[in-house]
Design an enzyme around this catalytic site. Structure first.
Site, mmCIF file in Angstrom:
data_model
loop_
_atom_site.group_PDB
_atom_site.id
_atom_site.type_symbol
_atom_site.label_atom_id
_atom_site.label_comp_id
_atom_site.label_asym_id
_atom_site.label_seq_id
_atom_site.Cartn_x
_atom_site.Cartn_y
_atom_site.Cartn_z
ATOM 1 N N VAL A 120 0.808 -1.212 -0.041
ATOM 2 C CA VAL A 120 -0.091 0.160 0.140
ATOM 3 C C VAL A 120 0.932 1.122 0.030
ATOM 4 O O VAL A 120 1.483 1.448 1.064
ATOM 5 C CB VAL A 120 -0.948 0.023 1.191
ATOM 6 C CG1 VAL A 120 -1.954 1.170 1.196
ATOM 7 C CG2 VAL A 120 -1.688 -1.241 1.293
ATOM 8 N N HIS A 180 9.866 5.142 1.602
ATOM 9 C CA HIS A 180 8.764 5.765 1.226
ATOM 10 C C HIS A 180 7.428 5.277 1.958
ATOM 11 O O HIS A 180 7.469 3.890 2.276
ATOM 12 C CB HIS A 180 8.403 5.338 -0.233
ATOM 13 C CG HIS A 180 7.335 6.259 -0.813
ATOM 14 N ND1 HIS A 180 7.303 7.215 -1.590
ATOM 15 C CD2 HIS A 180 5.805 6.416 -0.595
ATOM 16 C CE1 HIS A 180 6.330 7.796 -2.105
ATOM 17 N NE2 HIS A 180 5.377 7.134 -1.286
ATOM 18 N N CYS A 181 6.694 6.032 2.574
ATOM 19 C CA CYS A 181 5.448 5.712 3.395
ATOM 20 C C CYS A 181 4.837 4.464 2.807
ATOM 21 O O CYS A 181 4.074 4.852 1.828
ATOM 22 C CB CYS A 181 4.621 6.760 3.629
ATOM 23 S SG CYS A 181 5.311 8.189 4.835
ATOM 24 N N HIS A 182 4.629 3.327 3.322
ATOM 25 C CA HIS A 182 3.820 2.334 2.737
ATOM 26 C C HIS A 182 3.713 1.255 3.821
ATOM 27 O O HIS A 182 4.189 1.047 4.883
ATOM 28 C CB HIS A 182 4.760 1.512 1.598
ATOM 29 C CG HIS A 182 6.024 0.817 1.806
ATOM 30 N ND1 HIS A 182 7.131 1.318 2.558
ATOM 31 C CD2 HIS A 182 6.280 -0.509 2.304
ATOM 32 C CE1 HIS A 182 8.105 0.346 2.840
ATOM 33 N NE2 HIS A 182 7.556 -0.591 2.780
ATOM 34 N N SER A 183 2.503 0.549 3.627
ATOM 35 C CA SER A 183 2.265 -0.741 4.458
ATOM 36 C C SER A 183 2.185 -1.980 3.540
ATOM 37 O O SER A 183 2.277 -1.743 2.431
ATOM 38 C CB SER A 183 1.083 -0.329 5.189
ATOM 39 O OG SER A 183 0.034 0.139 4.544
#
Length: 368
Positions: A120, A180-183
């Protein structure tokens, strides 16, 4: 607290040792910063060609899939831990073997690890910290989790998926390979040992005359008070009695809220996002930036009514060492009572009424 204490997590049976005195020992390990430049960021807007084709996206109404013009994307993981059922024919040995190997055999028969592994991508620009995301952006991430979870559940009969793990790693010490912001969403064709044990304990509690083990645990924490951070008619925030790591914080639905994560409405998602962001910012004040894992606990897909969801923030101020590897027992150097008190002291709770559900999908955008 002076003497170390051994504690048991009533939900999982997992044992931890709370040894606050160990926090003063010298440690010469620091979190190395990611040095990746925006030009090398595969998750940056404009770099869509570096990822597999998107599964879900929030993008402008006139933009094309896998092109610029998005606020959030879900794509298959380029380096998956599992492979999808569609990659195999009917003759391929089925996975999902029991974790208990035959003691008369040196090795359990290997099987292919099947499932779904998604990433995500939480923002289009080059940000790396949860604290840098707005409340609305965090709520959008939760909304995307819901959407993909519904899709996976709807096809579980065909794919063989039995359990879904949703988690977010921030910082290299917490397992992140990209800043990088991710899940991530990792669905498997088996139920792991920890989830199996939790399900067993829930059912055993009911068989012995109890109702909901989770609510029994939460009510006990509310009554004890010292580990509670905050509670309202939407969310309870607590540092659990048997916290696995320093500053371990759990976000729980209150009895008035839906037990299924997919059923939380957008206003409740905003409240949860606000609470998570407030705690992360409070932790920055208490302990400075800490790499962390954010994990969403869900029951197996075929037992979705057995216990409610919960969201755990697990900072990584210490590392797993020899004792933990040998015994599977965690050592926590910050007592949860002290952690809860410090977070309460530094928290600046925002009024979530300032955000509206319509903010999750702004004008000119649509979920696809």
């Amino acid at each position: 607290m002076t003497n170390p204490e051994s504690r048991i997590d009533v939900l999982t049976g997992r044992q931890v040792i709370v040894a606050a005195a160990r926090a003063v020992r010298p440690v010469h390990v620091s979190e190395s910063a990611f040095n990746e430049s925006p030009e090398d960021d595969p998750f940056l807007e404009g770099h869509e060609h570096t990822t597999p084709q998107e599964r879900v996206a929030l993008r402008t109404t006139n933009s094309a899939a896998d092109k610029p013009g998005w606020l959030l994307r879900i794509v298959p993981n380029l380096y998956p831990a599992v492979v999808p059922q569609s990659d195999f024919d009917d003759s391929t040995p089925v996975g999902g073997a029991s974790p208990q190997a035959d003691c008369h055999s040196a090795f359990a028969p290997p099987t292919t690890a099947r499932g779904i592994h998604d990433v995500v991508i939480e923002c289009p620009d080059h940000r790396s910290r949860l604290a840098q995301l707005s409340v609305v952006e965090i709520a959008r991430t939760f909304k995307a989790w819901q959407m993909r979870l519904k899709q996976i559940r709807a096809t579980a009969a065909d794919t063989g998926i039995q359990a879904v793990s949703i988690f977010r790693n921030e910082g290299s010490q917490a397992g992140a390979s990209l800043p990088h912001c991710h899940s991530q969403i990792l669905a498997t064709d088996f139920v792991g040992p920890q989830l199996t044990e939790r399900l067993h304990r829930v059912r055993q509690f009911k068989a012995e005359g109890g109702e909901c083990l989770f609510q029994h645990w939460l009510q006990s924490e509310v009554a004890a008070k010292e580990r509670m951070i905050r509670r309202d008619d939407r969310i309870a925030i607590v540092c659990p009695f048997a916290s696995r790591v320093p500053w371990h914080t759990r976000f729980c639905p209150t009895p008035l809220q839906p037990a299924h994560f997919e059923d939380i409405d957008e206003r409740e998602l905003l409240a949860l996002a606000s609470a998570v962001r407030d705690v992360v910012q409070s932790l920055d004040q208490c302990a400075g930036f800490l790499p962390h894992n954010l994990t969403l606990s869900l029951p197996p897909l075929n037992a979705s009514d057995e216990f409610p969801w919960s969201l755990d923030l697990l900072p990584r101020s210490s590392r797993i060492a020899g004792f933990e590897l040998l015994t599977d027992v965690d050592i926590n150097t910050v007592a949860p009572e002290a952690a809860a008190a410090a977070i309460r002291q530094h928290a600046d709770w925002q009024n979530d009424a300032q955000w509206h559900p319509s903010d999750l999908c702004p004008p000119g955008y649509e979920w696809r």
